[in-house]
Design a protein around this motif. Structure first.
Motif, PDB file in Angstrom:
ATOM      1  N   ASP A 109      -9.572   7.328  -2.120  1.00 40.88           N
ATOM      2  CA  ASP A 109      -9.161   6.016  -1.621  1.00 40.88           C
ATOM      3  C   ASP A 109     -10.255   5.334  -0.812  1.00 40.88           C
ATOM      4  O   ASP A 109     -10.101   4.186  -0.395  1.00 40.88           O
ATOM      5  CB  ASP A 109      -7.872   6.120  -0.792  1.00 40.88           C
ATOM      6  CG  ASP A 109      -7.956   7.137   0.335  1.00 40.88           C
ATOM      7  OD1 ASP A 109      -9.034   7.713   0.525  1.00 40.88           O
ATOM      8  OD2 ASP A 109      -6.939   7.355   1.015  1.00 40.88           O
TER       9      ASP A 109
ATOM     10  N   GLN B   9     -14.842   0.241  -5.058  1.00 42.10           N
ATOM     11  CA  GLN B   9     -13.790   1.208  -4.782  1.00 42.10           C
ATOM     12  C   GLN B   9     -14.146   2.515  -5.477  1.00 42.10           C
ATOM     13  O   GLN B   9     -15.022   2.564  -6.339  1.00 42.10           O
ATOM     14  CB  GLN B   9     -12.438   0.705  -5.282  1.00 42.10           C
ATOM     15  CG  GLN B   9     -12.364   0.513  -6.789  1.00 42.10           C
ATOM     16  CD  GLN B   9     -11.055  -0.105  -7.240  1.00 42.10           C
ATOM     17  OE1 GLN B   9     -10.285  -0.613  -6.449  1.00 42.10           O
ATOM     18  NE2 GLN B   9     -10.793  -0.053  -8.525  1.00 42.10           N
TER      19      GLN B   9
ATOM     20  N   GLY C   8      -2.454  -0.179   7.681  1.00 45.21           N
ATOM     21  CA  GLY C   8      -2.187  -1.617   7.640  1.00 45.21           C
ATOM     22  C   GLY C   8      -1.291  -2.073   8.770  1.00 45.21           C
ATOM     23  O   GLY C   8      -1.496  -3.150   9.343  1.00 45.21           O
TER      24      GLY C   8
ATOM     25  N   TYR D 139       1.022  -2.952  -7.567  1.00 45.70           N
ATOM     26  CA  TYR D 139       0.649  -2.495  -6.235  1.00 45.70           C
ATOM     27  C   TYR D 139       1.028  -1.034  -5.993  1.00 45.70           C
ATOM     28  O   TYR D 139       2.078  -0.562  -6.430  1.00 45.70           O
ATOM     29  CB  TYR D 139       1.296  -3.392  -5.181  1.00 45.70           C
ATOM     30  CG  TYR D 139       0.464  -4.610  -4.820  1.00 45.70           C
ATOM     31  CD1 TYR D 139      -0.558  -5.058  -5.637  1.00 45.70           C
ATOM     32  CD2 TYR D 139       0.708  -5.319  -3.640  1.00 45.70           C
ATOM     33  CE1 TYR D 139      -1.316  -6.162  -5.311  1.00 45.70           C
ATOM     34  CE2 TYR D 139      -0.039  -6.431  -3.294  1.00 45.70           C
ATOM     35  CZ  TYR D 139      -1.055  -6.843  -4.133  1.00 45.70           C
ATOM     36  OH  TYR D 139      -1.806  -7.939  -3.805  1.00 45.70           O
TER      37      TYR D 139
ATOM     38  N   MET E  82       0.814  -1.213   0.000  1.00 45.45           N
ATOM     39  CA  MET E  82       0.000   0.000   0.000  1.00 45.45           C
ATOM     40  C   MET E  82       0.848   1.263   0.000  1.00 45.45           C
ATOM     41  O   MET E  82       2.017   1.236   0.392  1.00 45.45           O
ATOM     42  CB  MET E  82      -0.907  -0.012   1.230  1.00 45.45           C
ATOM     43  CG  MET E  82      -1.900  -1.149   1.219  1.00 45.45           C
ATOM     44  SD  MET E  82      -2.982  -1.085   2.661  1.00 45.45           S
ATOM     45  CE  MET E  82      -4.161  -2.358   2.193  1.00 45.45           C
TER      46      MET E  82
ATOM     47  N   THR F 166      -6.558  -5.743   4.814  1.00 49.35           N
ATOM     48  CA  THR F 166      -5.341  -5.179   5.388  1.00 49.35           C
ATOM     49  C   THR F 166      -5.605  -3.886   6.142  1.00 49.35           C
ATOM     50  O   THR F 166      -5.062  -3.689   7.239  1.00 49.35           O
ATOM     51  CB  THR F 166      -4.302  -4.907   4.280  1.00 49.35           C
ATOM     52  OG1 THR F 166      -3.959  -6.147   3.653  1.00 49.35           O
ATOM     53  CG2 THR F 166      -3.046  -4.272   4.842  1.00 49.35           C
ATOM     54  N   GLY F 167      -6.400  -3.000   5.602  1.00 47.45           N
ATOM     55  CA  GLY F 167      -6.496  -1.662   6.156  1.00 47.45           C
ATOM     56  C   GLY F 167      -7.668  -1.385   7.066  1.00 47.45           C
ATOM     57  O   GLY F 167      -7.666  -0.383   7.783  1.00 47.45           O
TER      58      GLY F 167
ATOM     59  N   LYS G 170      -8.224  -2.981  -0.230  1.00 51.71           N
ATOM     60  CA  LYS G 170      -7.509  -2.678   1.002  1.00 51.71           C
ATOM     61  C   LYS G 170      -8.216  -3.209   2.242  1.00 51.71           C
ATOM     62  O   LYS G 170      -7.723  -3.041   3.360  1.00 51.71           O
ATOM     63  CB  LYS G 170      -7.328  -1.164   1.142  1.00 51.71           C
ATOM     64  CG  LYS G 170      -6.627  -0.499  -0.036  1.00 51.71           C
ATOM     65  CD  LYS G 170      -6.410   0.991   0.183  1.00 51.71           C
ATOM     66  CE  LYS G 170      -7.676   1.803   0.211  1.00 51.71           C
ATOM     67  NZ  LYS G 170      -8.375   1.889  -1.087  1.00 51.71           N
TER      68      LYS G 170
ATOM     69  N   TRP H 288      -1.946   4.325   3.602  1.00 55.02           N
ATOM     70  CA  TRP H 288      -2.637   3.081   3.935  1.00 55.02           C
ATOM     71  C   TRP H 288      -1.697   2.046   4.522  1.00 55.02           C
ATOM     72  O   TRP H 288      -2.134   1.145   5.231  1.00 55.02           O
ATOM     73  CB  TRP H 288      -3.403   2.564   2.719  1.00 55.02           C
ATOM     74  CG  TRP H 288      -4.685   3.311   2.581  1.00 55.02           C
ATOM     75  CD1 TRP H 288      -4.897   4.463   1.877  1.00 55.02           C
ATOM     76  CD2 TRP H 288      -5.911   3.013   3.235  1.00 55.02           C
ATOM     77  NE1 TRP H 288      -6.184   4.890   2.039  1.00 55.02           N
ATOM     78  CE2 TRP H 288      -6.846   4.025   2.864  1.00 55.02           C
ATOM     79  CE3 TRP H 288      -6.320   2.000   4.091  1.00 55.02           C
ATOM     80  CZ2 TRP H 288      -8.152   4.035   3.332  1.00 55.02           C
ATOM     81  CZ3 TRP H 288      -7.635   2.010   4.551  1.00 55.02           C
ATOM     82  CH2 TRP H 288      -8.535   3.007   4.183  1.00 55.02           C
ATOM     83  N   GLN H 289      -0.404   2.169   4.255  1.00 56.16           N
ATOM     84  CA  GLN H 289       0.526   1.286   4.950  1.00 56.16           C
ATOM     85  C   GLN H 289       0.469   1.539   6.455  1.00 56.16           C
ATOM     86  O   GLN H 289       0.530   0.601   7.255  1.00 56.16           O
ATOM     87  CB  GLN H 289       1.963   1.481   4.462  1.00 56.16           C
ATOM     88  CG  GLN H 289       2.933   0.493   5.105  1.00 56.16           C
ATOM     89  CD  GLN H 289       4.372   0.752   4.739  1.00 56.16           C
ATOM     90  OE1 GLN H 289       5.123   1.339   5.517  1.00 56.16           O
ATOM     91  NE2 GLN H 289       4.763   0.307   3.542  1.00 56.16           N
TER      92      GLN H 289
END
Length: 393
Positions: free
Chosen positions: A354, A349, A70, A256, A62, A376-377, A373, A66-67
């Motif tokens: 986002d 989406q 995550g 990605y 991401m 994960t998010g 996402k 968003w990381q």
């Protein structure tokens, strides 16, 4: 888990419409703040994006924003797993570079990770071959490994998480219940269902994917939501074979969002053939071994405006399946490529944002369009969003 009970007419602090991963984690964080919470799910159990995915929790793929969500999610998954088994396995993720351009991109991503304080490890070609049995020597050039990332079994995880919240956190969970109307009243919101039952809440969060079109059709039609259809495959059980973690390959490196932030990405992307089959159908090859020993392979991406989602149909394209299998065989020599299951997943989406968020009457919060996402998010994002909705410091 149909929880209709004598207290069903009480006023909740929060009602969540939609029992998928995004909605359930909103409920989790509200419960962590001591709020009274109900989740209302239209089906017996979630049926769409939450359960039709790989179960890969990969903040590494991401963008920086968003990381961060995550990485927060990883901590939340592990915290819950320590208390209640929701199928979390910490076995890492790896990106396998198949050429020099992809090697350059994983090296650049490694530098970005270092600046962001996110642990990753460059692997030599030989280290990749030693870690991942069946990996073909003529495919891999190097790898980038993320040791902190986890996998879950999607169908198991969501059910177990909801069981945990019901048993340990006093969540009221109403399944097989369709919400047909949310109405602002003095001091809160009424939520009416097709069963003729009315609930009350201070706040409502609607996390039911593209299904919110049944509640707010005009808002839905005017949104920039699109729906993605993905095809996935599952092999038979691979006897005596173990493939650990999430395996992402060269096409994933080229797709990605995390790699968009790499200095070389735009120039490398510009050289790709937009008419290649993998571009036409949005294919990138992922592998994940399920707990029963089978291997899940995918996936493809086909898009339609959310208002015309039915145009995607319900058929599975044999040519896309065949292409994914052929590409997978170039990467791993599995004991068997006999396919046991084929299915498609659906998620919504936004084209430009986002996430889709819209608030009605100050207390009805639509939160959807999280795209790929979600697994994960969602946990990390929902933590922040609950604080925002209830003005927690």
């Amino acid at each position: 888990m149909d929880c209709y009970k004598m207290s069903m007419h009480k006023k909740y602090d929060l009602i969540v419409v939609g029992g998928g991963v995004l909605g359930t984690f909103h409920a989790y964080h509200a419960l962590e703040h001591g709020l009274s919470v109900a989740v209302i799910e239209k089906d017996k159990q979630p049926q769409r994006a939450t359960v039709r995915n790989f179960g890969q929790v990969v903040p590494s793929g991401m963008n920086t924003k968003w990381q961060n969500y995550g990485r927060e999610s990883l901590d939340i998954y592990r915290k819950i797993q320590d208390r209640f088994d929701i199928s979390v396995r910490q076995n890492g993720s790896v990106y396998l570079a198949s050429g020099e351009e992809e090697v350059l991109l994983i090296e650049e991503l490694r530098s970005i990770n270092q600046r962001n304080g996110y642990t990753s490890q460059l692997l030599t070609r030989q280290e990749c071959l030693e870690r991942y049995p069946g990996l073909k020597p003529d495919y891999v050039k190097a790898g980038l490994f993320f040791p902190d990332e986890v996998t879950v079994e999607p169908k198991v995880m969501i059910g177990k998480l909801q069981q945990y919240l019901v048993k340990e956190k006093a969540l009221d969970y109403y399944d097989s219940t369709n919400v047909i109307r949310c109405t602002a009243i003095a001091g809160g919101i009424t939520v009416q269902t097709s069963k003729g039952i009315t609930f009350e809440a201070v706040k409502v969060v609607i996390c039911c994917g593209s299904e919110f079109k049944t509640l707010y059709p005009q808002l839905f039609a005017g949104s920039d939501l699109e729906v993605t259809k993905l095809q996935m495959l599952q092999t038979v059980r691979q006897s005596g074979y173990q493939l650990k973690g999430s395996i992402l390959t060269g096409l994933s490196i080229r797709r990605y969002e995390a790699f968009y932030e790499c200095p070389s990405f735009a120039a490398i992307k510009a050289k790709e053939d937009p008419h290649a089959l993998e571009k036409q159908w949005g294919v990138h090859i992922l592998f994940k071994q399920a707990v029963d020993g089978s291997v899940i392979i995918g996936d493809s991406h086909e898009y339609a405006d959310a208002a015309h989602a039915d145009d995607l149909g319900f058929d599975l394209r044999a040519d896309v399946d065949a292409f994914m299998i052929a590409e997978a065989q170039k990467i791993f020599e599995l004991p068997s490529y006999e396919i046991r299951n084929r299915w498609y997943g659906i998620y919504s989406q936004c084209k430009k944002a986002d996430l889709f968020q819209y608030t009605i009457d100050g207390s009805i919060h639509i939160v959807t369009g999280i795209g790929g996402k979600g697994m994960t998010g969602s946990a990390g994002f929902a933590k922040e969003n609950i604080k925002k909705i209830f003005d927690f410091k």
